[in-house]
Enzyme design. Structure first.
Site, PDB file in Angstrom:
ATOM      1  N   ASP A  78       0.817  -1.204   0.000  1.00  0.00           N
ATOM      2  CA  ASP A  78       0.000   0.000   0.000  1.00  0.00           C
ATOM      3  C   ASP A  78       0.858   1.264   0.000  1.00  0.00           C
ATOM      4  O   ASP A  78       0.522   2.266  -0.640  1.00  0.00           O
ATOM      5  CB  ASP A  78      -0.918   0.026   1.227  1.00  0.00           C
ATOM      6  CG  ASP A  78      -1.969  -1.070   1.176  1.00  0.00           C
ATOM      7  OD1 ASP A  78      -1.600  -2.235   0.926  1.00  0.00           O
ATOM      8  OD2 ASP A  78      -3.152  -0.774   1.406  1.00  0.00           O
ATOM      9  N   ASP A 120      -1.394  -5.848   4.379  1.00  0.00           N
ATOM     10  CA  ASP A 120      -2.747  -5.304   4.282  1.00  0.00           C
ATOM     11  C   ASP A 120      -3.723  -6.136   3.468  1.00  0.00           C
ATOM     12  O   ASP A 120      -4.887  -6.273   3.841  1.00  0.00           O
ATOM     13  CB  ASP A 120      -2.692  -3.896   3.683  1.00  0.00           C
ATOM     14  CG  ASP A 120      -1.983  -2.912   4.586  1.00  0.00           C
ATOM     15  OD1 ASP A 120      -0.942  -3.279   5.153  1.00  0.00           O
ATOM     16  OD2 ASP A 120      -2.458  -1.778   4.718  1.00  0.00           O
ATOM     17  N   GLU A 463      -7.231   3.757  -1.261  1.00  0.00           N
ATOM     18  CA  GLU A 463      -7.118   4.514  -0.012  1.00  0.00           C
ATOM     19  C   GLU A 463      -6.917   5.992  -0.322  1.00  0.00           C
ATOM     20  O   GLU A 463      -6.211   6.348  -1.265  1.00  0.00           O
ATOM     21  CB  GLU A 463      -5.906   4.042   0.797  1.00  0.00           C
ATOM     22  CG  GLU A 463      -6.032   2.662   1.370  1.00  0.00           C
ATOM     23  CD  GLU A 463      -4.787   2.256   2.135  1.00  0.00           C
ATOM     24  OE1 GLU A 463      -4.831   1.197   2.765  1.00  0.00           O
ATOM     25  OE2 GLU A 463      -3.767   2.976   2.098  1.00  0.00           O
ATOM     26  N   SER A 490      -6.451   4.253   4.790  1.00  0.00           N
ATOM     27  CA  SER A 490      -5.430   3.408   5.379  1.00  0.00           C
ATOM     28  C   SER A 490      -5.797   3.087   6.815  1.00  0.00           C
ATOM     29  O   SER A 490      -6.469   3.868   7.490  1.00  0.00           O
ATOM     30  CB  SER A 490      -4.086   4.140   5.345  1.00  0.00           C
ATOM     31  OG  SER A 490      -3.172   3.544   6.233  1.00  0.00           O
TER      32      SER A 490
END
Length: 584
Positions: A78, A120, A463, A490
């Protein structure tokens, strides 16, 4: 014992020479075949070290009488994908990684699987795959552990905030470079209660990961010992007939929600747990987070809502400490089964009888408090359930005429001054435009920033980390403006931000109809998210409804941004954010 892999021995004569040419022996071929899958790769520190865990797990499988075979499907990071269109691929990657694991197990007729991941979307993908395979094979989830604490207590979550201050002209580029150089000192998942940490915690809370495994220090020997024992566990599950369907139940899902609320977990869990439940055929309403959250004490003092790091959470007792503190609350079902073949209660009793808590608090004492006054204590990181101010959880589900199906608000990471807020809507069609307006100081205190067409059917649900970090980093905004989106945030996000607005704009939700100058009311106490006035003025409820209907009659769905590739497939098939944004 009848094995799934007997299908190879009876029906696929090529499989023996193919395995022999891959460094297996005829003796290995006759044993139970165990998939040892990881997301090892060099994309980020959460995956970099997983090969070491795979080696130990494979040894453990062989020690227990099986043959471990290693497969790898590395994940996206991410942090690398943030701030550009690469972020659109991150949430969809969850479903595709899960699909590849499912294909490995079914295509090669494995008898069981250990799935090793840290981060994630990799950890949710492993859980999603386990749910899909719940009736077929036993599965152990092996979390990849947590990274170390940076210089001066710097954590990876500090990087975006410093970047925003540089963009706003408040900090110097040299300060950003210092933070970049010294915030990630070793391998492991990012060190705050972001999505990676949250989903490791969820895996253990669900009973699918070994006790004490979530957020174990990634560069310490304890994690290697856990990996070796994971190989033993999968073979024990196979011999006893224990499968994921015996572990992943409605009760274990409720336990995970309670632990999530107690630990201030990432809002992304409100995407992942519903998707996992759906894959397992378990009834699950995302509003359970809100219902249980109002009864669950918030116990954790971890960044980004608090002060300390996820590794320190493990030293303070981690998930097992949280279970201990909530054991008599009536919120948990401690009689659910786990991968050890024991109940959650029996595991907790075993941990309490060991030296785990004592040793962890000893390690914790090696650190000082943030102000440097004294050694860090367990209650600095994991508070007691009766501590003042800990009477409720961390995430609320809001609904109203702007979000009829719901939206998600992580209020534990927000200044209470923004729990109730009414302000002028300022509408943006992309995060990039909103980020430029925030860092350019072009929005006004009191505004409600609306960023739409960022949902799963629009572009994969990226995000909005940079923008949320900028709002919190800029002093005049952090307690005065709100950010509302059909995208997501996030796990490290803080501040007055509300995501997962459903239905999303691309599906014709009311967020597609709001205009700059309308008035939005956010009410945590009323669990409401509403357009209360239109066209820069006062209006009755009827006026608002009529105006929205008039706008709807003129609205046209936006052109598809992605027609091919994995984003073309995902955006065609993605379900609502409040259902889990899984490919339906």
């Amino acid at each position: 014992m009848t094995l799934r892999s007997d299908a190879l021995r009876y029906n696929a004569p090529e499989s023996l020479p193919l395995y022999l040419s891959g460094a297996s022996t005829e003796d290995d071929y006759g044993k139970p075949l165990i998939l040892v899958h990881s997301t090892h790769g060099q994309s980020h520190p959460g995956s970099f070290h997983l090969d070491r865990l795979v080696r130990q797990t494979t040894i453990g499988v062989h020690e227990a009488g099986g043959a471990g075979l290693n497969f790898t499907t590395t994940d996206l990071c991410d942090g690398v994908a943030t701030g550009h269109d690469g972020m659109n691929y991150v949430l969809p990657s969850r479903d595709f990684i899960a699909g590849i694991i499912e294909a490995y197990v079914q295509g090669h007729a494995f008898d069981g699987a250990v799935l090793c991941a840290s981060c994630d979307k990799a950890l949710p993908a492993a859980l999603l795959a386990a749910a899909r395979l719940k009736d077929d094979v036993p599965v152990v989830i092996l979390p990849g552990g947590s990274g170390g604490v940076g210089s001066c207590y710097l954590l990876s979550g500090d990087i975006a905030a410093t970047f925003s201050l540089v963009e706003a002209g408040i900090q110097t580029p040299e300060e950003l470079l210092f933070v970049q150089r010294h915030s990630l000192p070793c391998e492991g998942a990012c060190q705050y209660m972001g999505t990676a940490s949250t989903m490791q915690v969820m895996a253990e809370a669900l009973g699918l990961a070994p006790p004490t495994s979530a957020l174990s220090p990634a560069n310490e020997r304890y994690l290697l010992s856990t990996a070796r024992s994971a190989g033993h566990l999968i073979m024990s599950m196979l011999s006893s007939g224990l499968k994921t369907c015996d572990i992943l139940t409605e009760a274990s899902m409720r336990n995970a929600v309670v632990v999530h609320q107690a630990t201030g977990g990432s809002t992304n869990a409100l995407l992942h747990l519903p998707a996992i439940a759906h894959a397992a055929g378990i009834e699950f309403d995302v509003r359970l987070f809100d219902q249980l959250g109002q009864r669950t004490p918030y116990l954790i003092n971890l960044h980004s809502a608090g002060e300390y790091a996820s590794r320190q959470f493990w030293y303070a007792g981690g998930v097992q400490r949280v279970l201990w503190l909530l054991a008599d609350s009536g919120l948990l079902d401690l009689n659910v089964m786990t991968v050890t073949g024991k109940t959650l209660r029996q595991n907790l009793e075993d941990v309490r009888a060991s030296d785990f808590f004592r040793a962890g608090e000893g390690y914790l004492a090696n650190y000082a408090t943030r102000d440097g006054r004294r050694a860090l204590e367990r209650t600095d990181v994991i508070r007691n359930a009766d501590s003042a101010g800990n009477s409720h959880g961390s995430v609320a589900v809001l609904a109203g005429n702007l979000a009829p199906e719901g939206a998600v608000f992580k209020y534990s990471a927000c200044d209470p001054a923004m729990y109730e807020h009414t302000g002028r809507a300022v509408v943006f069609e992309s995060e990039e435009d909103c980020f430029a307006a925030v860092t350019g100081l072009k929005v006004q205190p009191g505004d409600v920033l609306i960023v739409r067409n960022e949902g799963p059917r629009a572009c994969g649900m990226p995000e909005l980390f940079n923008t949320s970090s900028a709002i919190v980093a800029i002093e005049q905004y952090r307690s005065s403006i709100a950010l509302v989106t059909d995208g997501r945030f996030s796990g490290g996000t803080a501040g007055p931000v509300i995501g997962h607005v459903s239905p999303e704009a691309a599906a014709g939700g009311p967020i597609a109809l709001i205009e700059t100058g309308d008035t939005v009311r956010i009410s945590l106490s009323g669990r409401g998210l509403d357009i209360v006035a239109v066209n820069n003025g006062g209006a009755t409820t009827g006026d608002v409804a009529r105006t929205l209907e008039r706008r709807r009659s003129a609205w046209k769905p936006p052109a598809r941004r992605y027609s091919g590739g994995i984003l073309g497939a995902y955006t065609r098939l993605a379900s609502s954010p409040m259902q889990g944004a899984y490919m339906d």
